[in-house]
Design a protein around this motif. Structure first.
Motif, PDB file in Angstrom:
ATOM      1  N   ILE A 121     -35.053   0.713  26.971  1.00 54.38           N
ATOM      2  CA  ILE A 121     -36.460   0.979  26.646  1.00 54.38           C
ATOM      3  C   ILE A 121     -37.134  -0.287  26.126  1.00 54.38           C
ATOM      4  N   VAL A 122     -36.452  -0.991  25.240  1.00 51.72           N
ATOM      5  CA  VAL A 122     -36.999  -2.223  24.679  1.00 51.72           C
ATOM      6  C   VAL A 122     -37.230  -3.260  25.778  1.00 51.72           C
ATOM      7  N   ASN A 136     -39.472   5.015  10.196  1.00 49.75           N
ATOM      8  CA  ASN A 136     -38.495   5.572   9.260  1.00 49.75           C
ATOM      9  C   ASN A 136     -38.640   7.087   9.205  1.00 49.75           C
ATOM     10  N   THR A 137     -37.545   7.759   9.510  1.00 50.78           N
ATOM     11  CA  THR A 137     -37.482   9.223   9.430  1.00 50.78           C
ATOM     12  C   THR A 137     -36.166   9.582   8.768  1.00 50.78           C
ATOM     13  N   GLU A 138     -35.656  10.770   9.042  1.00 51.32           N
ATOM     14  CA  GLU A 138     -34.293  11.077   8.627  1.00 51.32           C
ATOM     15  C   GLU A 138     -33.341  10.166   9.393  1.00 51.32           C
ATOM     16  N   GLY A 139     -32.120   9.999   8.885  1.00 54.22           N
ATOM     17  CA  GLY A 139     -31.170   9.137   9.576  1.00 54.22           C
ATOM     18  C   GLY A 139     -31.515   7.673   9.460  1.00 54.22           C
ATOM     19  N   GLU A 140     -31.693   7.205   8.227  1.00 50.07           N
ATOM     20  CA  GLU A 140     -32.113   5.821   8.011  1.00 50.07           C
ATOM     21  C   GLU A 140     -31.128   4.812   8.594  1.00 50.07           C
ATOM     22  N   GLU A 141     -29.855   5.198   8.696  1.00 48.47           N
ATOM     23  CA  GLU A 141     -28.864   4.272   9.239  1.00 48.47           C
ATOM     24  C   GLU A 141     -29.145   3.922  10.699  1.00 48.47           C
ATOM     25  N   TYR A 142     -29.815   4.823  11.423  1.00 49.66           N
ATOM     26  CA  TYR A 142     -30.163   4.557  12.816  1.00 49.66           C
ATOM     27  C   TYR A 142     -31.301   3.538  12.899  1.00 49.66           C
ATOM     28  N   LEU A 143     -32.263   3.668  12.016  1.00 49.32           N
ATOM     29  CA  LEU A 143     -33.331   2.668  11.933  1.00 49.32           C
ATOM     30  C   LEU A 143     -32.746   1.301  11.624  1.00 49.32           C
ATOM     31  N   ALA A 144     -31.853   1.246  10.634  1.00 48.30           N
ATOM     32  CA  ALA A 144     -31.246  -0.025  10.242  1.00 48.30           C
ATOM     33  C   ALA A 144     -30.490  -0.654  11.416  1.00 48.30           C
ATOM     34  N   ALA A 145     -29.748   0.173  12.151  1.00 47.65           N
ATOM     35  CA  ALA A 145     -28.970  -0.339  13.280  1.00 47.65           C
ATOM     36  C   ALA A 145     -29.868  -0.915  14.364  1.00 47.65           C
ATOM     37  N   LEU A 146     -30.970  -0.221  14.665  1.00 44.54           N
ATOM     38  CA  LEU A 146     -31.861  -0.689  15.729  1.00 44.54           C
ATOM     39  C   LEU A 146     -32.610  -1.952  15.329  1.00 44.54           C
ATOM     40  N   LEU A 147     -33.114  -2.001  14.105  1.00 45.81           N
ATOM     41  CA  LEU A 147     -33.844  -3.202  13.683  1.00 45.81           C
ATOM     42  C   LEU A 147     -32.916  -4.410  13.574  1.00 45.81           C
ATOM     43  N   GLU A 148     -31.675  -4.173  13.231  1.00 42.70           N
ATOM     44  CA  GLU A 148     -30.711  -5.274  13.203  1.00 42.70           C
ATOM     45  C   GLU A 148     -30.361  -5.721  14.622  1.00 42.70           C
ATOM     46  N   HIS A 149     -30.099  -4.758  15.490  1.00 41.18           N
ATOM     47  CA  HIS A 149     -29.672  -5.080  16.850  1.00 41.18           C
ATOM     48  C   HIS A 149     -30.767  -5.817  17.624  1.00 41.18           C
ATOM     49  N   PHE A 150     -32.028  -5.440  17.384  1.00 40.75           N
ATOM     50  CA  PHE A 150     -33.141  -6.033  18.132  1.00 40.75           C
ATOM     51  C   PHE A 150     -33.946  -7.024  17.290  1.00 40.75           C
ATOM     52  N   LYS A 151     -33.300  -7.627  16.304  1.00 38.19           N
ATOM     53  CA  LYS A 151     -34.022  -8.529  15.404  1.00 38.19           C
ATOM     54  C   LYS A 151     -34.535  -9.777  16.110  1.00 38.19           C
ATOM     55  N   GLY A 152     -33.987 -10.121  17.243  1.00 40.59           N
ATOM     56  CA  GLY A 152     -34.464 -11.282  17.979  1.00 40.59           C
ATOM     57  C   GLY A 152     -35.511 -10.951  19.024  1.00 40.59           C
ATOM     58  N   GLU A 154     -39.146 -10.051  20.096  1.00 40.12           N
ATOM     59  CA  GLU A 154     -40.495 -10.179  19.572  1.00 40.12           C
ATOM     60  C   GLU A 154     -41.315  -8.906  19.735  1.00 40.12           C
ATOM     61  N   ASN A 155     -40.922  -8.046  20.649  1.00 40.75           N
ATOM     62  CA  ASN A 155     -41.709  -6.825  20.877  1.00 40.75           C
ATOM     63  C   ASN A 155     -41.162  -5.617  20.115  1.00 40.75           C
ATOM     64  N   VAL A 156     -40.257  -5.834  19.163  1.00 45.43           N
ATOM     65  CA  VAL A 156     -39.707  -4.741  18.355  1.00 45.43           C
ATOM     66  C   VAL A 156     -40.107  -4.933  16.904  1.00 45.43           C
ATOM     67  N   GLY A 157     -40.640  -3.870  16.304  1.00 44.77           N
ATOM     68  CA  GLY A 157     -41.038  -3.938  14.908  1.00 44.77           C
ATOM     69  C   GLY A 157     -40.847  -2.614  14.205  1.00 44.77           C
ATOM     70  N   PHE A 158     -41.469  -2.501  13.047  1.00 44.68           N
ATOM     71  CA  PHE A 158     -41.279  -1.372  12.140  1.00 44.68           C
ATOM     72  C   PHE A 158     -42.599  -0.641  11.940  1.00 44.68           C
ATOM     73  N   CYS A 159     -42.552   0.688  11.978  1.00 46.94           N
ATOM     74  CA  CYS A 159     -43.684   1.532  11.595  1.00 46.94           C
ATOM     75  C   CYS A 159     -43.315   2.230  10.292  1.00 46.94           C
ATOM     76  N   TRP A 160     -44.048   1.912   9.234  1.00 46.52           N
ATOM     77  CA  TRP A 160     -43.752   2.468   7.907  1.00 46.52           C
ATOM     78  C   TRP A 160     -44.520   3.767   7.686  1.00 46.52           C
ATOM     79  N   ASP A 161     -43.767   4.862   7.533  1.00 44.42           N
ATOM     80  CA  ASP A 161     -44.364   6.143   7.162  1.00 44.42           C
ATOM     81  C   ASP A 161     -44.152   6.329   5.666  1.00 44.42           C
ATOM     82  N   SER A 162     -45.248   6.274   4.906  1.00 41.77           N
ATOM     83  CA  SER A 162     -45.161   6.311   3.449  1.00 41.77           C
ATOM     84  C   SER A 162     -44.629   7.644   2.933  1.00 41.77           C
TER      85      SER A 162
END
Length: 278
Positions: A121-122, A136-152, A154-162
């Motif tokens: 998809i990326v 960020n939703t339930e399952g924070e470990e999945y968010l962490a894994a994806l942001l780490e894996h795709f840290k290089g 440029e078209n991947v980022g974070f949407c913060w739900d307060s």
């Protein structure tokens, strides 16, 4: 608003999406976001007519857990999201917001198969000029894994739900972790986790108007400034209460015009707090 663009998500407000967009414009919002539905071309045309920003499209998330598996169901889930990427490109919407998981039962955690599926998809999004904002939703470990894996990427980022931060992420400061990747917001208030034992559930995700919950908005805007975010402030709100909850009932008793006007007033308060804190 002066110095800050404000957007609101199309919601279950009892009127059509197109009427909502028109009300958003009248109230003062500069833009909106929508789900990935069959009417996105109509939304784009209306946005252009009104001079509004079509800020993002929210991808379907019912198969978010399936994406971490292998097989036909996972392949179908990938195809569904590839079509959403194409939809973004076709109507010139720059951001696709995606959930990374769905479910509250214990899970096995992120898998290599999931990273491969999300990678498809990326990659397709990069080819189409679309940014993926993982929320960020339930399952924070999945968010962490994806942001780490795709840290290089440029078209991947974070949407913060307060609100999700309060009820799904135990009030953890996710902007401190991922603020350098922030490309979108879903701002809303919340009452935190209702169960004394700390178990989270989807009925705690209220999407209240800002200042109707427990979020310290002075702290929230300070954190947004600290991570250098000066983009659009996008709000995701709900007038309907969750099952056996009544916190949102008062919104349903308001005229929709009054509710949208109140939403804009609260959004302006947050924008002013953020500007003043710089």
């Amino acid at each position: 608003m002066y110095k800050t663009k404000l957007c609101l998500g199309i919601g279950n407000y009892g009127i059509s999406a197109t009427e909502q967009i028109k009300l958003f414009k009248k109230a003062g919002f500069e833009g909106f976001f929508s789900d990935c539905d069959e009417n996105i071309t109509e939304y784009r045309l209306l946005a252009d007519e009104l001079g509004m920003i079509y800020q993002s499209i929210h991808a379907p998330f019912g198969n978010a857990a399936v994406l971490w598996t292998e097989g036909v169901e996972a392949d179908n889930a990938v195809e569904e999201l590839l079509r959403c990427v194409d939809d973004c490109a076709n109507v010139n919407v720059p951001i696709l917001v995606m959930h990374t998981y769905i479910g509250f039962e214990p899970s096995d955690g992120p898998t290599e198969a999931g990273l491969v599926n999300y990678g498809k998809i990326v990659k397709h999004a990069a080819e189409k000029g679309i940014k993926i904002a993982f929320e960020n939703t339930e399952g924070e470990e999945y968010l962490a894994a994806l942001l780490e894996h795709f840290k290089g990427c440029e078209n991947v980022g974070f949407c913060w739900d307060s609100g999700h931060e309060q009820c799904y992420n135990y009030s953890k400061n996710l902007l401190e972790l991922y603020g350098d990747r922030l490309i979108a917001t879903h701002l809303n208030d919340n009452l935190g986790i209702s169960r004394f034992d700390g178990q989270t559930y989807w009925t705690d995700d209220l999407h209240l108007l800002p200042f109707d919950g427990i979020i310290d908005w002075s702290d929230a805007t300070e954190r947004l400034n600290k991570c250098g975010y000066d983009g659009i402030l996008t709000f995701e709100l709900n007038t309907k209460s969750k099952p056996n909850r009544h916190e949102n009932d008062k919104y349903g008793n308001m005229k929709i015009e009054e509710y949208i006007a109140e939403a804009y007033a609260r959004a302006c308060r947050i924008a002013f707090m953020k500007q003043r804190g710089k």
